[in-house]
Scaffold this motif. Structure first.
Motif, PDB file in Angstrom:
ATOM      1  N   ILE A  19       0.832  -1.203   0.000  1.00  0.00           N
ATOM      2  CA  ILE A  19       0.000   0.000   0.000  1.00  0.00           C
ATOM      3  C   ILE A  19       0.864   1.250   0.000  1.00  0.00           C
ATOM      4  O   ILE A  19       0.587   2.221  -0.715  1.00  0.00           O
ATOM      5  N   GLU A  20       1.934   1.235   0.784  1.00  0.00           N
ATOM      6  CA  GLU A  20       2.831   2.388   0.821  1.00  0.00           C
ATOM      7  C   GLU A  20       3.550   2.571  -0.513  1.00  0.00           C
ATOM      8  O   GLU A  20       3.758   3.704  -0.971  1.00  0.00           O
ATOM      9  N   ASP A  22       2.354   1.730  -3.430  1.00  0.00           N
ATOM     10  CA  ASP A  22       1.334   2.273  -4.337  1.00  0.00           C
ATOM     11  C   ASP A  22       1.180   3.770  -4.118  1.00  0.00           C
ATOM     12  O   ASP A  22       1.049   4.545  -5.078  1.00  0.00           O
ATOM     13  N   TYR A  23       1.218   4.201  -2.866  1.00  0.00           N
ATOM     14  CA  TYR A  23       1.116   5.628  -2.550  1.00  0.00           C
ATOM     15  C   TYR A  23       2.288   6.404  -3.140  1.00  0.00           C
ATOM     16  O   TYR A  23       2.104   7.476  -3.735  1.00  0.00           O
ATOM     17  N   HIS A  54      -6.948  10.373  -9.222  1.00  0.00           N
ATOM     18  CA  HIS A  54      -6.430   9.227  -8.477  1.00  0.00           C
ATOM     19  C   HIS A  54      -6.518   7.957  -9.331  1.00  0.00           C
ATOM     20  O   HIS A  54      -7.323   7.887 -10.273  1.00  0.00           O
ATOM     21  N   HIS A  61     -10.384   7.278  -3.179  1.00  0.00           N
ATOM     22  CA  HIS A  61      -9.114   6.549  -3.192  1.00  0.00           C
ATOM     23  C   HIS A  61      -8.340   6.823  -1.907  1.00  0.00           C
ATOM     24  O   HIS A  61      -7.747   5.915  -1.321  1.00  0.00           O
ATOM     25  N   ARG A  62      -8.352   8.088  -1.466  1.00  0.00           N
ATOM     26  CA  ARG A  62      -7.671   8.444  -0.218  1.00  0.00           C
ATOM     27  C   ARG A  62      -8.285   7.693   0.964  1.00  0.00           C
ATOM     28  O   ARG A  62      -7.577   7.166   1.825  1.00  0.00           O
ATOM     29  N   ARG A  65      -7.458   3.855   0.981  1.00  0.00           N
ATOM     30  CA  ARG A  65      -6.087   3.609   1.445  1.00  0.00           C
ATOM     31  C   ARG A  65      -6.013   3.707   2.970  1.00  0.00           C
ATOM     32  O   ARG A  65      -5.433   2.848   3.648  1.00  0.00           O
ATOM     33  N   SER A  66      -6.628   4.756   3.526  1.00  0.00           N
ATOM     34  CA  SER A  66      -6.600   4.949   4.976  1.00  0.00           C
ATOM     35  C   SER A  66      -7.334   3.835   5.706  1.00  0.00           C
ATOM     36  O   SER A  66      -6.879   3.358   6.754  1.00  0.00           O
ATOM     37  N   SER A  94     -12.655   1.938  -5.077  1.00  0.00           N
ATOM     38  CA  SER A  94     -11.317   2.129  -4.525  1.00  0.00           C
ATOM     39  C   SER A  94     -10.911   0.983  -3.610  1.00  0.00           C
ATOM     40  O   SER A  94      -9.758   0.535  -3.623  1.00  0.00           O
ATOM     41  N   GLU A  95     -11.846   0.480  -2.802  1.00  0.00           N
ATOM     42  CA  GLU A  95     -11.514  -0.643  -1.933  1.00  0.00           C
ATOM     43  C   GLU A  95     -11.260  -1.916  -2.742  1.00  0.00           C
ATOM     44  O   GLU A  95     -10.404  -2.735  -2.369  1.00  0.00           O
ATOM     45  N   PHE A  98      -7.634  -1.819  -3.787  1.00  0.00           N
ATOM     46  CA  PHE A  98      -6.669  -2.171  -2.747  1.00  0.00           C
ATOM     47  C   PHE A  98      -6.790  -3.636  -2.333  1.00  0.00           C
ATOM     48  O   PHE A  98      -5.780  -4.267  -1.987  1.00  0.00           O
TER      49      PHE A  98
END
Length: 359
Positions: A19-20, A22-23, A54, A61-62, A65-66, A94-95, A98
């Protein structure tokens, strides 16, 4: 698997690293100045932060991720988890992205009215859609699906406000203020957002107070949503019909909607949101979604109030997602007339609102 095993799991370490990574591969979203020169001549500038750029095409998307990082670091999901979410579409898209990144199955519990384009995107990322007839049914059904699959219900409506670090760490608020630094009015007089979970308004409202900025936060709320009445009364038992503007407004008060960080609510009729969506699409030369139209109505309402008081400053909001997701629905004149009614008067009113001389 015990909590101790989860905390030391190689899979957990790999999941967070993915995930990091991807960020880090993702650039920040653009801040777009709106070309409204007649307002600019009066000292009022408009900006939209374009969240449609995004990887999954929206502001959510934000949030996704969170939510994933929050669930991972709290030991709520593991390598055999099925991820379940209640959503009107964008969060589920978005989910699903991820979940695929981590190799996990994903189920979106959504109303049947969700746009076909969002459904196609969820399925593109390997997710499965589980249908309910109305928005009020998504919560209980998502819990049921999670129980049946032995999975984890992400519950964006509860955890959105706490999953994001509102003090900074490159959240959306910090990004906004950094990008505004060289503008004529670098500290916005108003920031306007919609609310689905309430997570974005909570993050921005808290950040503004924490940084002691002289900005106020306005939530533009569609008719049918309970948030405006809740903001006014504080009655958590309120229920309503829900919103017909996809992605914002809710039929019940959500735990992530923090009324005390919001300075102002603006109620927006559906036809006004759609008229603003069309006007903004023409202004930018590309289609935007209906919730962005809701935001524009809020921005223009505040701008005319500023004009009446002789105030100058900037007004900042969000371009939530692309209008391409809504071609068969909100951007289809026949569908709009059948579902929302005649927008002719709203279009005339929007043309007036876009020109300060006609305030």
């Amino acid at each position: 698997m015990t909590a101790l095993q989860i905390s030391s799991s190689p899979w957990l370490s790999t999941a967070i690293a993915r995930i990091e990574a991807d960020y880090l591969r993702s650039a920040d979203t653009h801040l777009i100045p709106l070309p409204l020169p007649e307002f600019a001549a009066h000292g009022i500038d408009f900006y939209l932060k374009d969240e449609s750029t995004h990887p999954t095409g929206s502001l959510k998307h934000r949030l996704a991720r969170s939510l994933f990082l929050y669930a991972l670091c709290n030991g709520l999901i593991h390598e055999s988890s099925t991820i379940v979410e209640a959503s009107s579409g964008s969060t589920a898209v978005s989910e699903a992205y991820f979940a695929r990144l981590l190799g996990l199955p994903f189920v979106a519990v959504m109303p049947r009215s969700t746009s076909p384009e969002k459904v196609a995107q969820i399925e593109f990322y390997g997710g499965r859609c589980h249908w309910v007839e109305s928005a009020v049914q998504v919560y209980d059904e998502a819990r049921k699906v999670a129980l049946e699959t032995g999975g984890h219900y992400m519950d964006q409506f509860t955890y959105a406000e706490r999953a994001t670090d509102w003090r900074g760490n490159n959240n959306i608020a910090e990004s906004m203020f950094s990008q505004m630094a060289r503008e004529r009015h670098p500290v916005p007089r108003w920031i306007v957002v919609g609310a689905g979970t309430g997570g974005t308004s909570a993050t921005i409202g808290r950040y503004v107070r924490y940084q002691r900025h002289n900005s106020q936060l306005c939530v533009a709320d569609p008719v049918g949503s309970v948030f405006s009445a809740y903001h006014r009364t504080g009655d958590v038992s309120l229920t309503g019909a829900g919103s017909r503007i996809e992605g914002i407004g809710r039929p019940r008060v959500e735990a992530s909607f923090i009324r005390t960080v919001i300075d102002r609510m603006v109620d927006v009729a559906d036809v006004d949101s759609l008229a603003a969506m069309q006007a903004l699409s023409q202004l930018l030369g590309r289609k935007v979604g209906p919730s962005t139209g809701t935001n524009l109505v809020g921005m223009l309402t505040l701008a005319h109030e500023m004009l009446a008081r002789g105030e100058q400053g900037s007004i900042l909001s969000l371009l939530c997602d692309s209008g391409e997701r809504y071609l068969p629905t909100y951007h289809n004149a026949d569908w709009v007339h059948a579902k929302m009614g005649d927008c002719t008067a709203a279009t005339r009113q929007m043309n007036r609102l876009m020109r300060p001389a006609q305030a």
